[in-house]
Design a protein around this motif. Sequence first.
Motif, PDB file in Angstrom:
ATOM      1  N   TRP A  17       0.831  -1.206   0.000  1.00  0.00           N
ATOM      2  CA  TRP A  17       0.000   0.000   0.000  1.00  0.00           C
ATOM      3  C   TRP A  17       0.864   1.254   0.000  1.00  0.00           C
ATOM      4  O   TRP A  17       0.646   2.156  -0.799  1.00  0.00           O
ATOM      5  CB  TRP A  17      -0.948  -0.013   1.207  1.00  0.00           C
ATOM      6  N   GLU A  50     -11.724   6.607   1.586  1.00  0.00           N
ATOM      7  CA  GLU A  50     -12.289   5.975   0.384  1.00  0.00           C
ATOM      8  C   GLU A  50     -11.222   5.860  -0.698  1.00  0.00           C
ATOM      9  O   GLU A  50     -11.099   4.834  -1.358  1.00  0.00           O
ATOM     10  CB  GLU A  50     -13.480   6.790  -0.102  1.00  0.00           C
ATOM     11  N   GLN A  51     -10.447   6.914  -0.890  1.00  0.00           N
ATOM     12  CA  GLN A  51      -9.352   6.869  -1.864  1.00  0.00           C
ATOM     13  C   GLN A  51      -8.293   5.859  -1.434  1.00  0.00           C
ATOM     14  O   GLN A  51      -7.771   5.096  -2.255  1.00  0.00           O
ATOM     15  CB  GLN A  51      -8.706   8.240  -2.014  1.00  0.00           C
ATOM     16  N   ALA A  53      -8.607   3.182   0.327  1.00  0.00           N
ATOM     17  CA  ALA A  53      -9.087   1.809   0.179  1.00  0.00           C
ATOM     18  C   ALA A  53      -8.952   1.302  -1.253  1.00  0.00           C
ATOM     19  O   ALA A  53      -8.939   0.089  -1.482  1.00  0.00           O
ATOM     20  CB  ALA A  53     -10.536   1.704   0.643  1.00  0.00           C
ATOM     21  N   GLY A  54      -8.823   2.205  -2.217  1.00  0.00           N
ATOM     22  CA  GLY A  54      -8.671   1.812  -3.610  1.00  0.00           C
ATOM     23  C   GLY A  54      -7.254   1.440  -4.003  1.00  0.00           C
ATOM     24  O   GLY A  54      -7.019   0.957  -5.110  1.00  0.00           O
ATOM     25  N   ILE A  55      -6.303   1.632  -3.096  1.00  0.00           N
ATOM     26  CA  ILE A  55      -4.904   1.303  -3.386  1.00  0.00           C
ATOM     27  C   ILE A  55      -4.642  -0.139  -2.940  1.00  0.00           C
ATOM     28  O   ILE A  55      -4.984  -0.506  -1.814  1.00  0.00           O
ATOM     29  CB  ILE A  55      -3.959   2.282  -2.661  1.00  0.00           C
ATOM     30  N   TRP A  58      -4.453  -2.248   0.895  1.00  0.00           N
ATOM     31  CA  TRP A  58      -5.181  -1.583   1.977  1.00  0.00           C
ATOM     32  C   TRP A  58      -5.696  -2.588   3.008  1.00  0.00           C
ATOM     33  O   TRP A  58      -5.658  -2.349   4.204  1.00  0.00           O
ATOM     34  CB  TRP A  58      -6.332  -0.763   1.393  1.00  0.00           C
ATOM     35  N   HIS A  67      -5.864  -2.169   8.367  1.00  0.00           N
ATOM     36  CA  HIS A  67      -5.486  -1.132   7.415  1.00  0.00           C
ATOM     37  C   HIS A  67      -4.259  -0.362   7.906  1.00  0.00           C
ATOM     38  O   HIS A  67      -4.033  -0.261   9.109  1.00  0.00           O
ATOM     39  CB  HIS A  67      -6.638  -0.147   7.214  1.00  0.00           C
TER      40      HIS A  67
END
Length: 80
Positions: A17, A50-51, A53-55, A58, A67
Motif C-alpha cells: 500500500w 475511500e481513496q 481503500a482503492g490502493i 489496503w 489497514h
Amino acid sequence: MKMVRLAIDFENPAPQWWEGGGRELWDSIAEAFDNNDVVLEESLALSWLEQAAGIPGWDSGHEYAPHPVILRELDPDEEV
C-alpha cells in the motif's frame, strides 16, 4: 463540524500500500514529513479513506490492524 484523527497504524506495515501510492496520498494530508497523525474534518477524512481503500494492499493487515491508517474519534477535551 466534527473533527477526527487519521493515524498511521504501525501494527500494519502494508508495504504494498505505501509503495503503491499510499505514501503520496498520506503526504497529501500530512503537514510535516514525520507526521504520524493528522486531524481533519470528518467528511474529508472519510473521503480520504475511500481513496486509500482503492490502493492495493489496503486490506492486507491482521484482524487487529486491518489497514495501514486508522480513523479515531477525538477526545472531547483534546486540544488540536
